[in-house]
Design a protein around this motif. Structure first.
Motif, PDB file in Angstrom:
ATOM      1  N   VAL A  15       0.898  -1.140   0.068  1.00 61.25           N
ATOM      2  CA  VAL A  15       0.148   0.225  -0.090  1.00 61.25           C
ATOM      3  C   VAL A  15       0.878   1.336  -0.041  1.00 61.25           C
ATOM      4  O   VAL A  15       1.891   1.489   0.390  1.00 61.25           O
ATOM      5  CB  VAL A  15      -0.892   0.112   1.040  1.00 61.25           C
ATOM      6  CG1 VAL A  15      -1.710   1.212   1.219  1.00 61.25           C
ATOM      7  CG2 VAL A  15      -2.080  -1.239   1.046  1.00 61.25           C
ATOM      8  N   VAL A  17       0.494   5.947  -0.476  1.00 65.29           N
ATOM      9  CA  VAL A  17      -0.380   6.942  -0.575  1.00 65.29           C
ATOM     10  C   VAL A  17       0.247   8.119  -1.617  1.00 65.29           C
ATOM     11  O   VAL A  17       1.437   8.394  -1.401  1.00 65.29           O
ATOM     12  CB  VAL A  17      -0.668   7.455   0.888  1.00 65.29           C
ATOM     13  CG1 VAL A  17      -1.454   8.659   0.795  1.00 65.29           C
ATOM     14  CG2 VAL A  17      -1.336   6.303   1.562  1.00 65.29           C
ATOM     15  N   LYS A  73      -1.518   9.622   5.343  1.00 64.44           N
ATOM     16  CA  LYS A  73      -1.050   8.032   5.526  1.00 64.44           C
ATOM     17  C   LYS A  73      -1.816   7.291   6.374  1.00 64.44           C
ATOM     18  O   LYS A  73      -2.022   6.351   6.553  1.00 64.44           O
ATOM     19  CB  LYS A  73       0.371   8.209   5.814  1.00 64.44           C
ATOM     20  CG  LYS A  73       1.039   6.661   5.971  1.00 64.44           C
ATOM     21  CD  LYS A  73       2.415   7.131   6.415  1.00 64.44           C
ATOM     22  CE  LYS A  73       3.338   8.140   5.613  1.00 64.44           C
ATOM     23  NZ  LYS A  73       4.775   8.065   6.219  1.00 64.44           N
ATOM     24  N   VAL A  76      -4.471   4.573   5.537  1.00 68.23           N
ATOM     25  CA  VAL A  76      -4.421   3.313   5.641  1.00 68.23           C
ATOM     26  C   VAL A  76      -4.906   2.409   6.679  1.00 68.23           C
ATOM     27  O   VAL A  76      -5.458   1.359   6.425  1.00 68.23           O
ATOM     28  CB  VAL A  76      -2.572   3.352   5.792  1.00 68.23           C
ATOM     29  CG1 VAL A  76      -2.275   1.726   6.058  1.00 68.23           C
ATOM     30  CG2 VAL A  76      -1.892   3.764   4.575  1.00 68.23           C
ATOM     31  N   TYR A  86       2.768  -1.176   4.218  1.00 69.23           N
ATOM     32  CA  TYR A  86       2.826   0.487   3.686  1.00 69.23           C
ATOM     33  C   TYR A  86       4.198   0.690   3.430  1.00 69.23           C
ATOM     34  O   TYR A  86       5.155   0.399   4.006  1.00 69.23           O
ATOM     35  CB  TYR A  86       2.200   0.977   4.887  1.00 69.23           C
ATOM     36  CG  TYR A  86       2.296   2.605   4.230  1.00 69.23           C
ATOM     37  CD1 TYR A  86       1.701   3.148   3.267  1.00 69.23           C
ATOM     38  CD2 TYR A  86       3.564   3.272   4.666  1.00 69.23           C
ATOM     39  CE1 TYR A  86       1.724   4.612   2.966  1.00 69.23           C
ATOM     40  CE2 TYR A  86       3.997   4.641   4.010  1.00 69.23           C
ATOM     41  CZ  TYR A  86       2.946   5.327   3.188  1.00 69.23           C
ATOM     42  OH  TYR A  86       3.311   6.500   2.912  1.00 69.23           O
TER      43      TYR A  86
END
Length: 239
Positions: A15, A17, A73, A76, A86
């Motif tokens: 993941v 951002v 962030k 998440v 992440y």
């Protein structure tokens, strides 16, 4: 994925951002996704973003709360994923990502600056309360966590008191800082960490970075070469 599968070393969903208005754009998301899949074919890559990502092979999830900068962030923790890894957009993956951590929230121990670093986070469990707390006073927390003693999303996460442990302790070799751990090392890095973190300056796109089987990772940048040399001299090595 069941509990038994989660306990085996594997590449969890990756993941990242991308919030508009900063240094990064869709090209950086594509570069990270391509980099991840170079060593982890078929890996799922999810990007939380408030902009369209045309031509980028990731699963885009819209940002919902219009938080400022790196505080985005925290969204998440709202994802409906059994686990995730992440990664900031300024990290470089150098090999297969194999993670087998238990339930919890794992961050990096910071690289000589503060207590924690959120460039890489492993999340397995429900940590939505961290985001909910921030949303309860977003303007206040945004201002409070903009000073050296309380710096950004990572210190807000730290102060929420739900960090389970540090990635360096539980997954040695998974992630390291190019500046702090490798001391601005340039040329061929024979055994790089699985994830090389470029926090602050320089960013990866300011350097020449390439991979070669059997050689490792090559890093070079004329602008930062004097600092690299100085670091090596201070450590008593010019090799």
């Amino acid at each position: 994925m069941n509990a038994t599968e989660l306990s085996r070393p594997h590449c969890p969903p990756i993941v990242c951002v991308l919030k508009s208005g900063g240094h990064y754009c869709g090209d950086h998301v594509k570069a990270l996704a391509d980099n991840v899949r170079q060593f982890n074919p078929g890996a799922r890559v999810v990007c939380l973003s408030d902009i369209e990502l045309r031509g980028v092979d990731v699963e885009r999830v819209p940002l919902r709360h219009d938080l400022k900068g790196w505080f985005s962030k925290l969204e998440v923790f709202e994802l409906d994923e059994p686990e995730l890894l992440y990664l900031d957009l300024d990290v470089v993956v150098t090999g297969p990502i194999q993670v087998a951590l238990g339930p919890g929230l794992f961050l990096l121990r910071d690289f000589g600056v503060g207590a924690v670093n959120s460039s890489v986070m492993y999340v397995r469990g429900n940590f939505r309360p961290i985001l909910d707390t921030f949303l309860s006073n977003r303007d206040g927390f945004t201002a409070e966590y903009a000073v050296p003693e309380k710096w950004g999303d990572q210190d807000f996460i730290r102060d929420h008191g739900q960090i389970t442990g540090f990635i360096q302790d539980l997954a040695p070799g998974l992630a390291a800082s190019w500046k702090r751990d490798l001391h601005y090392q340039m040329g061929w890095i024979r055994q790089p960490p699985g994830i090389l973190v470029f926090h602050g300056k320089p960013k990866p796109d300011e350097l020449t970075i390439r991979h070669a089987p059997g050689k490792g990772l090559y890093v070079f940048g004329w602008r930062y070469w004097p600092k690299s040399l100085l670091k090596r001299l201070r450590r008593g090595s010019t090799t």
